[in-house]
Scaffold this active site. Structure first.
Site, PDB file in Angstrom:
ATOM      1  N   SER A 139     -33.603 -28.218  50.595  1.00 29.39           N
ATOM      2  CA  SER A 139     -32.867 -28.832  51.704  1.00 29.39           C
ATOM      3  C   SER A 139     -31.391 -28.457  51.740  1.00 29.39           C
ATOM      4  O   SER A 139     -30.650 -28.986  52.572  1.00 29.39           O
ATOM      5  CB  SER A 139     -32.978 -30.361  51.605  1.00 29.39           C
ATOM      6  OG  SER A 139     -34.323 -30.773  51.745  1.00 29.39           O
TER       7      SER A 139
ATOM      8  N   GLU B 129       0.796  -1.222   0.000  1.00 33.25           N
ATOM      9  CA  GLU B 129       0.000   0.000   0.000  1.00 33.25           C
ATOM     10  C   GLU B 129       0.834   1.281   0.000  1.00 33.25           C
ATOM     11  O   GLU B 129       0.398   2.300  -0.532  1.00 33.25           O
ATOM     12  CB  GLU B 129      -0.922   0.014   1.231  1.00 33.25           C
ATOM     13  CG  GLU B 129      -2.049  -0.989   1.188  1.00 33.25           C
ATOM     14  CD  GLU B 129      -3.161  -0.578   0.228  1.00 33.25           C
ATOM     15  OE1 GLU B 129      -3.095   0.517  -0.340  1.00 33.25           O
ATOM     16  OE2 GLU B 129      -4.088  -1.380   0.031  1.00 33.25           O
TER      17      GLU B 129
END
Length: 683
Positions: A348, A88
């Site tokens: 429980s 680029e």
């Protein structure tokens, strides 16, 4: 003499040119300096990470884009950076924002070919366009990019400019930035990329939609191969690497971003709305193994059943996994509700605390006998879950069988307020529907969360005083208050490790307790080994019953399977503390051999059935059976095969409904809990 004026005029001309150049330069510098730069601190996705820094969840930014924070220094494969700049902007390191040579080349190629062949934009100019989301095709747009690029180069260094590109470059769909791209296309961070992956990522930002490999694979392959050819010519990759990369497959679809522990991630984000990164104590790999387990278990249990789970290291207090539901997006199961924080009846599962407190108070020992029979506390008459009674049992048996009457008796002597205080010391925040706590709290008559229960059992696992559980990474470890003594905690754990495990699970490796709330609304299983504690909840998020749901059948198998996915082997439970008394019932001190309520006056003689005699064969008439007894203190209760058939009897001779044909066991209980038992055969 005419030469002198010409010389002077030349000097003046040169001076004017230099002045004009300086003026132009100053004006140009002022023009660049006056550039109104776009914001360079763009919003990035909030990231939730695990204890190792691995991404667990990322939230889109306001416009729906996945724009993750830029990688840390060294967080991008250096060869990708080399390929990007070579393709680029090969003079990126040396130019000041604009590369005149590249622009002249691009214009010349466009004139000779009649169309644009290559671009003259530098990476800095591309950053300018990305920051402003501007056009590249119009001269005004190009001029604006040049101006912004020059200004960026004056205010930022090259590393910062490259970081902006790696944050904003588009990679198809809603992806922005190199980290979003590598996670979506390759399922990994950008630290290490193959040549094929790097080449595709170099090519994608030029045409992110028309080169998407999932939609336009041929265009993506051609663009990637052009990058590879250029990199080979630039000697950045070898011929062998280029050949291998050209045959590499393309990703066929975007991978979904991680969405692990979504409920806890939402909670963490809400707790610190301004943070862009939240670090948790969770383990992403473990979380990924446990979420499918909960989903599968809920699907097997029913179409509206949800499930939740919390895993913690009870030595450090770190929560390692948190599953809030069977499916975050499952509307039928109301999966959006975080059931690790929901208040539910614990059934429980609180009984071990009551027994531990009773051991500390000298009310009982694990081998103390306690009577399981009908009892009345004012207007409250607790019953066992199955409606049956077992007579005399040891405390160990009472807890392992999860009998209700013995634990309520102990709660009466301890006082409900003492039990509530112990829960709060453990870090639990119990919620009552109203009024003062009653005896029913021992059976789940209050509201707690799954995180509460895991916190409570972490204290039991750590000898009665555990760490405060935490899910934020970096928080210091703190220990909670002592709940019960080290000896009592070990005794409770020793009893719980004796519970029969689910089919196929190993025995005596886990101290665990199951629970089922009233109406089968909640099924629980909570347990620990020598290092970790896990809590499991299953039920419906809206609180409606799940017919036939029991903690032992629904949640316990999930608990053991979760331990199996946590680690390859169970950590051993601790040995008994030196002060522990390990003995039989007969060898206990006289006051501890049998539990008697505080303040009870012991009678010299209990009830004794004199008729029918033990082993008798009877033919009852008119469906009634006559009983006769001596001793004991009225009123009496009569059980036939464990079920009460007469209560509140004051006489010594009376009739009861005859049990069915065959062998039956008859038990008479007096008001002090003493009993007499015979077995008879009815013909």
């Amino acid at each position: 003499m005419p030469r002198r004026p010409r010389f002077v005029r030349g000097l003046i001309a040169v001076a004017l040119v230099l002045y004009a150049g300086a003026l132009l330069r100053d004006r140009f510098d002022a023009w660049v300096a006056a550039t109104d730069l776009p914001p360079v601190l763009a919003e990035t996705s909030v990231e939730v990470r695990d204890r190792e820094g691995r991404l667990m969840r990322a939230y889109p930014v306001a416009d729906g884009l996945m724009r993750l924070a830029p990688p840390a220094a060294g967080g991008v494969d250096p060869r990708f950076v080399a390929m990007l700049t070579a393709y680029e902007d090969k003079r990126f390191a040396s130019h000041s924002g604009v590369d005149p040579r590249a622009m002249i080349r691009a214009v010349g190629q466009a004139v000779s070919n009649g169309r644009a062949v290559s671009g003259g934009s530098t990476l800095t100019m591309q950053v300018a366009r990305l920051l402003e989301d501007g056009s590249t095709g119009r001269w005004a747009g190009k001029l604006r990019q040049i101006r912004v690029a020059l200004a960026l180069e004056r205010r930022l260094d090259k590393a910062a400019i490259l970081s902006l590109y790696l944050t904003h470059a588009p990679y198809g769909g809603n992806l922005e930035g190199i980290r979003a791209a590598t996670l979506a296309w390759f399922g990994k961070e950008p630290g290490r990329l193959t040549p094929a992956e790097a080449a595709l990522l170099v090519a994608l930002p030029q045409a992110p939609e028309t080169r998407r490999p999932d939609r336009h694979p041929e265009a993506a392959r051609a663009a990637r191969d052009r990058v590879l050819a250029r990199m080979l010519a630039a000697h950045i990759i070898t011929a062998e690497e280029a050949e291998g990369a050209s045959h590499a497959s393309l990703p066929r679809a975007m991978r979904p971003f991680p969405m692990l522990a979504p409920h806890l991630a939402d909670r963490a984000r809400a707790a610190d709305p301004l943070a862009r990164r939240v670090d948790l104590t969770l383990d992403a790999d473990l979380q990924a193994r446990l979420e499918p387990l909960l989903r599968e278990a809920a699907e097997q249990a029913g179409p509206q059943v949800s499930a939740a789970l919390v895993v913690a290291d009870h030595r450090s207090g770190d929560i390692l996994a948190s599953v809030g539901s069977a499916g975050y997006g499952d509307g039928l199961r109301q999966g959006y509700v975080d059931m690790t924080e929901a208040l539910r009846s614990p059934g429980s599962t609180l009984k071990p605390v009551v027994y531990g407190l009773a051991f500390d108070q000298g009310l009982a020992h694990p081998e103390t006998l306690i009577h399981d029979g009908p009892v009345m506390f004012g207007r409250y008459a607790p019953r066992n879950f199955d409606g049956l009674y077992r007579g005399d049992v040891s405390i160990r048996q009472a807890l392992q069988m999860s009998l209700n009457i013995p634990v309520v008796k102990l709660t009466r002597d301890l006082g409900p307020a003492r039990v509530m205080a112990a829960l709060r010391r453990a870090g639990v925040d119990p919620q009552l529907s109203g009024g003062a706590p009653g005896l029913a709290i021992a059976l789940g008559g209050l509201g707690v969360t799954l995180e509460d229960l895991v916190q409570l059992y972490a204290a039991l696992a750590e000898g009665g005083q555990g760490p405060v559980l935490r899910w934020r990474a970096g928080e210091p470890m703190t220990r909670g208050a002592r709940v019960i003594s080290e000896v009592a905690a070990w005794q409770v754990g020793d009893i719980l490790r004796g519970l029969t495990p689910p089919p196929g699970a190993p025995a005596r490796v886990l101290a665990y307790k199951t629970g089922t709330s009233y109406g089968h609304r909640d099924a629980w299983a909570v347990g620990y080994d020598g290092a970790h504690v896990i809590g499991v909840w299953m039920g419906r998020a809206d609180g409606t019953p799940v017919p036939g749901a029991f903690g032992g059948e629904l949640a316990a198998p999930v608990l053991f399977e979760a331990f199996g996915r946590l680690k390859p082997a169970f950590d051993p439970l601790p040995p008994p503390p030196p002060a522990t008394v390990i003995t039989t019932t007969a060898d206990l001190p006289q006051p501890l051999r049998r539990y008697r309520p505080r303040g009870e006056v012991v009678q010299s003689e209990g009830p004794r059935l004199t008729f029918p005699p033990d082993g008798a064969r009877l033919a009852p008439g008119d469906g009634r059976l006559t009983l006769k007894l001596n001793g004991g203190a009225a009123p009496f209760t009569v059980l036939a095969n464990g079920a009460p058939v007469e209560t509140g009897v004051y006489g010594r001779e009376f009739d009861i409904p005859a049990p069915g044909k065959g062998f039956s066991t008859l038990v008479v209980l007096d008001r002090e809990g003493r009993s007499s038992r015979v077995s008879v055969e009815l013909q």
